[in-house]
Design a protein around this motif. Structure first.
Motif, mmCIF file in Angstrom:
data_model
loop_
_atom_site.group_PDB
_atom_site.id
_atom_site.type_symbol
_atom_site.label_atom_id
_atom_site.label_comp_id
_atom_site.label_asym_id
_atom_site.label_seq_id
_atom_site.Cartn_x
_atom_site.Cartn_y
_atom_site.Cartn_z
ATOM 1 N N SER A 58 9.387 13.547 -0.778
ATOM 2 C CA SER A 58 9.172 12.760 0.258
ATOM 3 C C SER A 58 8.253 11.604 0.689
ATOM 4 N N ASP A 59 7.677 11.411 -0.849
ATOM 5 C CA ASP A 59 6.654 10.336 -1.115
ATOM 6 C C ASP A 59 7.174 9.574 -2.271
ATOM 7 N N ASP A 60 8.301 9.956 -2.215
ATOM 8 C CA ASP A 60 9.449 9.066 -3.234
ATOM 9 C C ASP A 60 10.048 8.013 -1.721
ATOM 10 N N ASP A 61 10.487 9.105 -0.922
ATOM 11 C CA ASP A 61 11.706 8.429 0.070
ATOM 12 C C ASP A 61 10.385 7.937 0.994
ATOM 13 N N LEU A 62 9.318 7.905 1.352
ATOM 14 C CA LEU A 62 8.621 7.071 1.877
ATOM 15 C C LEU A 62 8.242 5.455 1.575
ATOM 16 N N LEU A 63 8.368 5.380 -0.012
ATOM 17 C CA LEU A 63 8.409 4.213 -0.528
ATOM 18 C C LEU A 63 9.832 3.642 -0.520
ATOM 19 N N ARG A 64 10.796 3.996 -0.210
ATOM 20 C CA ARG A 64 12.156 3.479 -0.149
ATOM 21 C C ARG A 64 12.185 2.963 1.155
ATOM 22 N N ALA A 65 11.877 4.071 2.043
ATOM 23 C CA ALA A 65 12.150 3.593 3.712
ATOM 24 C C ALA A 65 11.223 1.929 3.724
ATOM 25 N N LEU A 66 9.794 2.654 3.078
ATOM 26 C CA LEU A 66 9.253 1.024 3.092
ATOM 27 C C LEU A 66 10.013 -0.613 2.701
ATOM 28 N N ASP A 67 10.619 -0.250 1.479
ATOM 29 C CA ASP A 67 11.566 -0.910 0.530
ATOM 30 C C ASP A 67 12.698 -1.721 1.932
ATOM 31 N N ASP A 68 13.434 -0.358 2.616
ATOM 32 C CA ASP A 68 14.090 -0.740 3.171
ATOM 33 C C ASP A 68 13.726 -1.922 4.209
ATOM 34 N N LEU A 69 12.683 -1.223 4.639
ATOM 35 C CA LEU A 69 11.949 -1.297 6.461
ATOM 36 C C LEU A 69 11.496 -3.158 5.701
ATOM 37 N N LEU A 70 10.691 -3.324 4.536
ATOM 38 C CA LEU A 70 10.164 -4.060 4.492
ATOM 39 C C LEU A 70 10.131 -4.214 2.454
ATOM 40 N N PRO A 71 11.755 -5.152 2.570
ATOM 41 C CA PRO A 71 12.109 -5.979 0.719
ATOM 42 C C PRO A 71 10.691 -7.023 0.362
ATOM 43 N N ALA A 72 10.900 -6.742 -0.833
ATOM 44 C CA ALA A 72 10.032 -7.564 -1.309
ATOM 45 C C ALA A 72 11.265 -8.389 -1.848
ATOM 46 N N ASP A 73 11.372 -9.606 -1.334
ATOM 47 C CA ASP A 73 11.891 -10.836 -1.296
ATOM 48 C C ASP A 73 10.930 -11.990 -1.148
ATOM 49 N N ASP A 74 12.018 -13.273 -1.128
ATOM 50 C CA ASP A 74 10.954 -14.632 -0.672
ATOM 51 C C ASP A 74 11.153 -15.103 1.462
ATOM 52 N N ARG A 75 11.388 -14.495 1.916
ATOM 53 C CA ARG A 75 11.220 -14.161 3.600
ATOM 54 C C ARG A 75 9.900 -14.551 4.029
ATOM 55 N N TRP A 76 8.849 -14.118 3.391
ATOM 56 C CA TRP A 76 7.539 -13.852 3.511
ATOM 57 C C TRP A 76 6.631 -14.665 3.828
ATOM 58 N N GLN A 77 6.040 -15.073 4.491
ATOM 59 C CA GLN A 77 4.977 -17.010 4.279
ATOM 60 C C GLN A 77 4.060 -15.884 3.243
ATOM 61 N N HIS A 78 3.645 -15.411 3.349
ATOM 62 C CA HIS A 78 2.470 -14.837 3.060
ATOM 63 C C HIS A 78 2.859 -14.994 1.230
ATOM 64 N N ARG A 79 2.421 -15.936 -0.098
ATOM 65 C CA ARG A 79 3.029 -16.450 -0.144
ATOM 66 C C ARG A 79 2.079 -16.556 -2.167
ATOM 67 N N HIS A 80 1.477 -15.506 -1.983
ATOM 68 C CA HIS A 80 0.634 -15.465 -3.529
ATOM 69 C C HIS A 80 1.169 -14.400 -4.140
ATOM 70 N N GLY A 81 0.479 -13.689 -5.031
ATOM 71 C CA GLY A 81 1.015 -12.894 -6.283
ATOM 72 C C GLY A 81 2.268 -12.527 -6.763
ATOM 73 N N SER A 82 3.217 -11.336 -6.896
ATOM 74 C CA SER A 82 3.967 -11.434 -7.076
ATOM 75 C C SER A 82 5.035 -11.878 -6.072
ATOM 76 N N PRO A 83 6.439 -11.705 -6.439
ATOM 77 C CA PRO A 83 7.185 -12.565 -6.137
ATOM 78 C C PRO A 83 7.601 -10.891 -4.466
ATOM 79 N N GLY A 84 7.744 -11.375 -3.557
ATOM 80 C CA GLY A 84 7.879 -10.822 -2.274
ATOM 81 C C GLY A 84 6.699 -9.999 -1.597
ATOM 82 N N HIS A 85 5.062 -10.494 -2.339
ATOM 83 C CA HIS A 85 3.754 -9.937 -2.087
ATOM 84 C C HIS A 85 3.621 -9.870 -1.282
ATOM 85 N N GLY A 86 4.017 -11.501 -0.475
ATOM 86 C CA GLY A 86 4.013 -10.730 1.137
ATOM 87 C C GLY A 86 3.943 -9.352 2.518
#
Length: 137
Positions: A58-86
């Motif tokens: 379930s812990d890995d499932d939660l991280l996967r669900a967060l990745d699906d819901l909130l992808p670490a890509d360049d769509r975020w306006q908050h743009r410091h740190g690692s790519p997709g950090h927003g």
């Protein structure tokens, strides 16, 4: 009220870290044999607290669900740190940075499969603080 801050090493990749033992120790010391409320708070803009089952995927499932819901890509306006950090800054809107749990007879009243977990999708910070607070009932 009694409080304590612990430091949790989360490493350089997204993680769900079980902190139930630390919380149970604190609650037992703070409550004795009494009742009250335990508040678990993560004072970080990119972390949260979840009450979930761990160890069965379930812990890995939660991280996967967060990745699906909130992808670490360049769509975020908050743009410091690692790519997709927003997305890490949006995550606490879905996994709150706190949880409040009943303590009965000095023990946290969790269900059979429930654990208290620090959820940290942000690999830019390798350590986190968690504040436990106990209020006697």
């Amino acid at each position: 009220m009694r409080t304590e801050v612990i430091t949790v090493r989360t490493g350089s990749r997204p993680v769900v870290r079980d902190i139930t033992q630390e919380a149970a120790r604190f609650a037992s010391e703070a409550a004795g044999d009494g009742d009250g409320l335990l508040n678990v708070f993560v004072p970080h803009a990119t972390a949260g607290v979840a009450i979930i089952e761990t160890g069965a995927g379930s812990d890995d499932d939660l991280l996967r669900a967060l990745d699906d819901l909130l992808p670490a890509d360049d769509r975020w306006q908050h743009r410091h740190g690692s790519p997709g950090h927003g997305r890490d800054h949006v995550m606490p809107g879905f996994v709150a940075p706190y949880a409040t749990l009943p303590v009965v007879g000095g023990r946290i009243a969790l269900g059979t499969w429930q654990s208290i977990c620090l959820v940290d999708p942000n690999g830019d910070n390798s350590t986190r603080q968690v504040r436990f607070s106990f209020v006697r009932g």
